[in-house]
Design a protein around this motif. Sequence first.
Motif, PDB file in Angstrom:
ATOM      1  N   HIS A 166       0.382   6.683  -7.150  1.00 40.32           N
ATOM      2  CA  HIS A 166       0.394   5.224  -7.343  1.00 40.32           C
ATOM      3  C   HIS A 166       0.291   4.510  -6.001  1.00 40.32           C
ATOM      4  CE1 HIS A 166       1.204   1.545  -9.623  1.00 40.32           C
ATOM      5  NE2 HIS A 166       1.955   1.177  -8.588  1.00 40.32           N
ATOM      6  N   LEU A 167       1.009   5.014  -5.001  1.00 41.44           N
ATOM      7  CA  LEU A 167       0.972   4.394  -3.678  1.00 41.44           C
ATOM      8  C   LEU A 167      -0.435   4.447  -3.095  1.00 41.44           C
ATOM      9  CD1 LEU A 167       2.442   3.116  -1.285  1.00 41.44           C
ATOM     10  CD2 LEU A 167       3.059   5.427  -0.526  1.00 41.44           C
ATOM     11  N   ASN A 168      -1.121   5.569  -3.275  1.00 42.09           N
ATOM     12  CA  ASN A 168      -2.478   5.692  -2.755  1.00 42.09           C
ATOM     13  C   ASN A 168      -3.444   4.739  -3.453  1.00 42.09           C
ATOM     14  OD1 ASN A 168      -1.770   7.671  -0.913  1.00 42.09           O
ATOM     15  ND2 ASN A 168      -2.169   9.354  -2.345  1.00 42.09           N
ATOM     16  N   GLY A 169      -3.069   4.273  -4.650  1.00 42.16           N
ATOM     17  CA  GLY A 169      -3.913   3.336  -5.369  1.00 42.16           C
ATOM     18  C   GLY A 169      -3.713   1.885  -4.968  1.00 42.16           C
ATOM     19  N   ILE A 170      -2.710   1.609  -4.139  1.00 45.39           N
ATOM     20  CA  ILE A 170      -2.484   0.235  -3.667  1.00 45.39           C
ATOM     21  C   ILE A 170      -3.438  -0.042  -2.513  1.00 45.39           C
ATOM     22  CG2 ILE A 170      -0.831  -1.378  -2.669  1.00 45.39           C
ATOM     23  CD1 ILE A 170       1.405   0.232  -3.960  1.00 45.39           C
ATOM     24  N   PRO A 171      -4.292  -1.065  -2.608  1.00 43.68           N
ATOM     25  CA  PRO A 171      -5.232  -1.361  -1.511  1.00 43.68           C
ATOM     26  C   PRO A 171      -4.502  -1.563  -0.188  1.00 43.68           C
ATOM     27  CG  PRO A 171      -5.765  -2.656  -3.467  1.00 43.68           C
ATOM     28  CD  PRO A 171      -4.433  -2.002  -3.735  1.00 43.68           C
ATOM     29  N   ALA A 172      -5.132  -1.108   0.880  1.00 41.31           N
ATOM     30  CA  ALA A 172      -4.498  -1.181   2.202  1.00 41.31           C
ATOM     31  C   ALA A 172      -4.157  -2.611   2.590  1.00 41.31           C
ATOM     32  CB  ALA A 172      -5.415  -0.552   3.246  1.00 41.31           C
ATOM     33  N   ASN A 173      -4.971  -3.580   2.160  1.00 39.29           N
ATOM     34  CA  ASN A 173      -4.711  -4.975   2.546  1.00 39.29           C
ATOM     35  C   ASN A 173      -3.573  -5.607   1.760  1.00 39.29           C
ATOM     36  OD1 ASN A 173      -6.060  -5.134   0.122  1.00 39.29           O
ATOM     37  ND2 ASN A 173      -7.417  -6.818   0.733  1.00 39.29           N
ATOM     38  N   ARG A 174      -3.091  -4.899   0.717  1.00 39.82           N
ATOM     39  CA  ARG A 174      -1.958  -5.396  -0.071  1.00 39.82           C
ATOM     40  C   ARG A 174      -0.679  -4.602   0.195  1.00 39.82           C
ATOM     41  NH1 ARG A 174      -1.707  -4.449  -5.087  1.00 39.82           N
ATOM     42  NH2 ARG A 174      -0.176  -6.102  -5.454  1.00 39.82           N
ATOM     43  N   ARG A 175      -0.829  -3.443   0.776  1.00 40.54           N
ATOM     44  CA  ARG A 175       0.315  -2.541   0.906  1.00 40.54           C
ATOM     45  C   ARG A 175       1.345  -3.071   1.892  1.00 40.54           C
ATOM     46  NH1 ARG A 175      -0.474   3.829   2.069  1.00 40.54           N
ATOM     47  NH2 ARG A 175      -1.741   3.573   0.171  1.00 40.54           N
ATOM     48  N   SER A 176       2.602  -3.039   1.484  1.00 47.50           N
ATOM     49  CA  SER A 176       3.708  -3.453   2.343  1.00 47.50           C
ATOM     50  C   SER A 176       4.249  -2.221   3.071  1.00 47.50           C
ATOM     51  CB  SER A 176       4.788  -4.138   1.506  1.00 47.50           C
ATOM     52  OG  SER A 176       5.824  -4.634   2.318  1.00 47.50           O
ATOM     53  N   THR A 177       5.537  -2.222   3.371  1.00 47.71           N
ATOM     54  CA  THR A 177       6.165  -1.102   4.071  1.00 47.71           C
ATOM     55  C   THR A 177       7.324  -0.561   3.246  1.00 47.71           C
ATOM     56  OG1 THR A 177       7.742  -2.497   5.260  1.00 47.71           O
ATOM     57  CG2 THR A 177       5.574  -2.123   6.297  1.00 47.71           C
ATOM     58  N   PHE A 178       7.697   0.668   3.535  1.00 51.67           N
ATOM     59  CA  PHE A 178       8.834   1.287   2.853  1.00 51.67           C
ATOM     60  C   PHE A 178      10.107   0.484   3.094  1.00 51.67           C
ATOM     61  CE2 PHE A 178      12.480   4.233   3.414  1.00 51.67           C
ATOM     62  CZ  PHE A 178      12.666   4.566   2.072  1.00 51.67           C
ATOM     63  N   ALA A 179      10.348   0.069   4.333  1.00 56.69           N
ATOM     64  CA  ALA A 179      11.580  -0.655   4.656  1.00 56.69           C
ATOM     65  C   ALA A 179      11.666  -1.962   3.874  1.00 56.69           C
ATOM     66  CB  ALA A 179      11.656  -0.927   6.154  1.00 56.69           C
ATOM     67  N   ALA A 180      10.548  -2.715   3.795  1.00 54.99           N
ATOM     68  CA  ALA A 180      10.554  -3.991   3.078  1.00 54.99           C
ATOM     69  C   ALA A 180      10.750  -3.773   1.581  1.00 54.99           C
ATOM     70  CB  ALA A 180       9.249  -4.745   3.349  1.00 54.99           C
ATOM     71  N   ALA A 181      10.113  -2.738   1.038  1.00 54.83           N
ATOM     72  CA  ALA A 181      10.249  -2.453  -0.391  1.00 54.83           C
ATOM     73  C   ALA A 181      11.671  -2.037  -0.736  1.00 54.83           C
ATOM     74  CB  ALA A 181       9.253  -1.363  -0.798  1.00 54.83           C
ATOM     75  N   ALA A 182      12.277  -1.170   0.096  1.00 49.67           N
ATOM     76  CA  ALA A 182      13.651  -0.734  -0.150  1.00 49.67           C
ATOM     77  C   ALA A 182      14.613  -1.911  -0.069  1.00 49.67           C
ATOM     78  CB  ALA A 182      14.042   0.350   0.849  1.00 49.67           C
ATOM     79  N   GLU A 183      14.366  -2.822   0.867  1.00 52.02           N
ATOM     80  CA  GLU A 183      15.239  -3.989   0.996  1.00 52.02           C
ATOM     81  C   GLU A 183      15.126  -4.877  -0.241  1.00 52.02           C
ATOM     82  OE1 GLU A 183      16.142  -7.701   4.080  1.00 52.02           O
ATOM     83  OE2 GLU A 183      14.511  -6.291   4.480  1.00 52.02           O
ATOM     84  N   GLU A 184      13.900  -5.079  -0.763  1.00 53.82           N
ATOM     85  CA  GLU A 184      13.745  -5.903  -1.961  1.00 53.82           C
ATOM     86  C   GLU A 184      14.462  -5.281  -3.155  1.00 53.82           C
ATOM     87  OE1 GLU A 184      10.301  -7.643  -4.976  1.00 53.82           O
ATOM     88  OE2 GLU A 184       9.741  -7.004  -2.954  1.00 53.82           O
ATOM     89  N   LEU A 185      14.442  -3.954  -3.233  1.00 49.59           N
ATOM     90  CA  LEU A 185      15.115  -3.257  -4.329  1.00 49.59           C
ATOM     91  C   LEU A 185      16.629  -3.159  -4.135  1.00 49.59           C
ATOM     92  CD1 LEU A 185      12.532  -0.379  -4.817  1.00 49.59           C
ATOM     93  CD2 LEU A 185      12.978  -2.254  -6.421  1.00 49.59           C
TER      94      LEU A 185
END
Length: 259
Positions: free
Chosen positions: A232-251
């Motif tokens: 799923h991560l590989n399917g996220i376009p590079a121009n939309r992809r965030s970072t692990f740290a930002a995603a973990a913080e949002e969760l």
Amino acid sequence: MHPDKPGPPLGAGPPRPPRDAISGFPDAILGFPDACSSVVPRRRRVPATRPDPWRVTDWEQPDLSYVRPFVSARYRSWPLYSPRIELVPCGEKSKAALFVRIPGGEFPQWSRSVVPRRWEWRWLEPRNHPYVVLRLTVDFEDVSGTPIGLGVPSRLSNTTLEGFRHAHQLRCATPFDPENRGHREAIEAWVTAPSPVLMIFVDENDRARAFVSLDQEHDGGALGQLEEGRRHLNGIPANRRSTFAAAAEELGLPWIDRW
């Protein structure tokens, strides 16, 4: 439970898991900082063959003698109550263990009567920061009914009366990065390891440790969630992809709660 100090061990000989404890599960090198690069030399990917089991006799002999210097080098970066799978250098090999750093005042309780009840792996993509986080959740219970997890009450998301009626139960969640090689190797090593696998409780100031040996139930669900999350991560376009740290913080990870 087998503390190195203080407190009496439960018995002589190799440790056995509590009869009713759910066994065999993971957690991992949380990347804050990144995986054990400063402690564990770069290793090849975990081979298809299963790794050697832990040799558990006492804290002065292999393999447990390798745990002390490893913990001393790493424990400061571990959030309280955050289960994590780490690869511990044991001579010429590395072996996976699950570590939980515990507030000092609660350590004697955890080392004697707290057991894991359930493990769950799930990949998640937060709405505002497109990235994939692999979440490990472990449910703990004090078998004596004593409340646990009260050292940092401000971090408990469930503050209802119902939550406090279940104060002897604690749910802890930890994030992993599917693209982090160290995280993947730790998860794979844990899942493929033969019994016994080790869960190690660590005093928050590295003043004591205690371990529980668990019978391994090879959790194919962990590897399935890992690979599915990577796809799923590989399917996220590079121009939309965030970072692990930002995603973990949002969760809101890592977090603790009641169950």
